[in-house]
Design a protein around this motif. Structure first.
Motif, mmCIF file in Angstrom:
data_model
loop_
_atom_site.group_PDB
_atom_site.id
_atom_site.type_symbol
_atom_site.label_atom_id
_atom_site.label_comp_id
_atom_site.label_asym_id
_atom_site.label_seq_id
_atom_site.Cartn_x
_atom_site.Cartn_y
_atom_site.Cartn_z
ATOM 1 N N TYR A 177 87.857 11.074 105.459
ATOM 2 C CA TYR A 177 88.788 11.260 106.575
ATOM 3 C C TYR A 177 89.750 12.386 106.231
ATOM 4 C CZ TYR A 177 93.228 10.422 109.036
ATOM 5 O OH TYR A 177 94.386 10.568 109.733
ATOM 6 N N ARG A 178 89.841 13.365 107.109
ATOM 7 C CA ARG A 178 90.768 14.478 106.927
ATOM 8 C C ARG A 178 91.749 14.472 108.092
ATOM 9 N NH1 ARG A 178 87.032 19.605 104.899
ATOM 10 N NH2 ARG A 178 86.085 18.556 103.086
ATOM 11 N N PRO A 179 93.000 14.160 107.830
ATOM 12 C CA PRO A 179 93.972 14.051 108.931
ATOM 13 C C PRO A 179 94.302 15.376 109.601
ATOM 14 C CG PRO A 179 95.068 13.840 106.815
ATOM 15 C CD PRO A 179 93.598 13.833 106.528
ATOM 16 N N HIS A 180 93.995 16.493 108.924
ATOM 17 C CA HIS A 180 94.301 17.803 109.504
ATOM 18 C C HIS A 180 93.039 18.649 109.526
ATOM 19 C CE1 HIS A 180 98.640 17.080 109.453
ATOM 20 N NE2 HIS A 180 98.445 16.524 108.271
ATOM 21 N N LEU A 181 92.681 19.135 110.716
ATOM 22 C CA LEU A 181 91.484 19.954 110.877
ATOM 23 C C LEU A 181 91.796 21.171 111.732
ATOM 24 C CD1 LEU A 181 88.635 17.349 111.556
ATOM 25 C CD2 LEU A 181 88.834 18.846 109.568
#
Length: 201
Positions: A177-181
């Motif tokens: 999971y990457r909260p910033h894309l």
């Protein structure tokens, strides 16, 4: 017909400034698909043409797929097209691949536009606790603007919701999971639902 890769001049200089700040080892900003912008409508409104909601258990190998199309006001709206599945029991990853593939040449001539200029590869897709979980390679969110990424996420959610009746969507990159894309670093929670999309995208 419209050129989907044509780069429009930024109205406020934002996209241009992002491009100049790309690091030596970062992926450069991809031009936004022409016409894929918010123009009118209520804030947070997800525009969809008045097609009937398809049943999740759609019979045969015909699959309803939502792609963006410019309406008479030049607004991108999610419009239903039909796709022929290679196999009747195609899994969620196979179905989402049809979304990412985008419109055909004939559909492009009818004002359909492709939100996925850079094509991410789906590494896996499954259902977990009533939520659709989709895992992408590193191309997802790479080199695209905040605005383009918002449209991509809306489109993914709309299709998954129509096919599975899932109430939420989890997006991961190589299993994490990457909260910033995106080039602009858009934030989104681990689980996306219709309410969050309406309030934030």
């Amino acid at each position: 017909s419209r050129s989907l890769n044509a780069k429009e001049s930024p109205s406020n200089g934002h996209a241009e400034s992002v491009s100049r700040n790309v690091g030596a080892h970062e992926i450069p900003l991809v031009p936004d698909p022409k016409g894929l912008k918010v123009d009118g409508g209520a804030p947070g409104e997800l525009l969809t043409e008045r097609d009937p909601m398809p049943e999740a258990e759609d019979s045969g190998r015909e699959l309803p797929v939502y792609l963006y199309r410019l309406n008479s006001r030049g607004q991108p709206v999610l419009s239903q097209v039909r796709r022929r599945l290679a196999k009747a029991d195609a899994d969620l990853a196979d179905r989402l691949a049809l979304v990412i593939r985008g419109p055909s040449a004939a559909e492009s001539d009818r004002d359909y536009i492709d939100s996925f200029i850079r094509k991410p590869r789906i590494l896996g897709a499954s259902m977990h606790d009533g939520c659709a979980v989709v895992d992408f390679d590193n191309n997802f969110g790479a080199g695209v603007s905040h605005q383009t990424l918002k449209f991509q996420i809306r489109q993914l959610f709309r299709n998954v919701e129509a096919w599975t009746k899932a109430s939420c969507l989890e997006l991961t990159v190589r299993g994490k999971y990457r909260p910033h894309l995106g080039t602009d670093g858009i934030y989104f929670p681990r689980r996306l639902d219709a309410r969050w999309l309406a309030e934030n995208l």
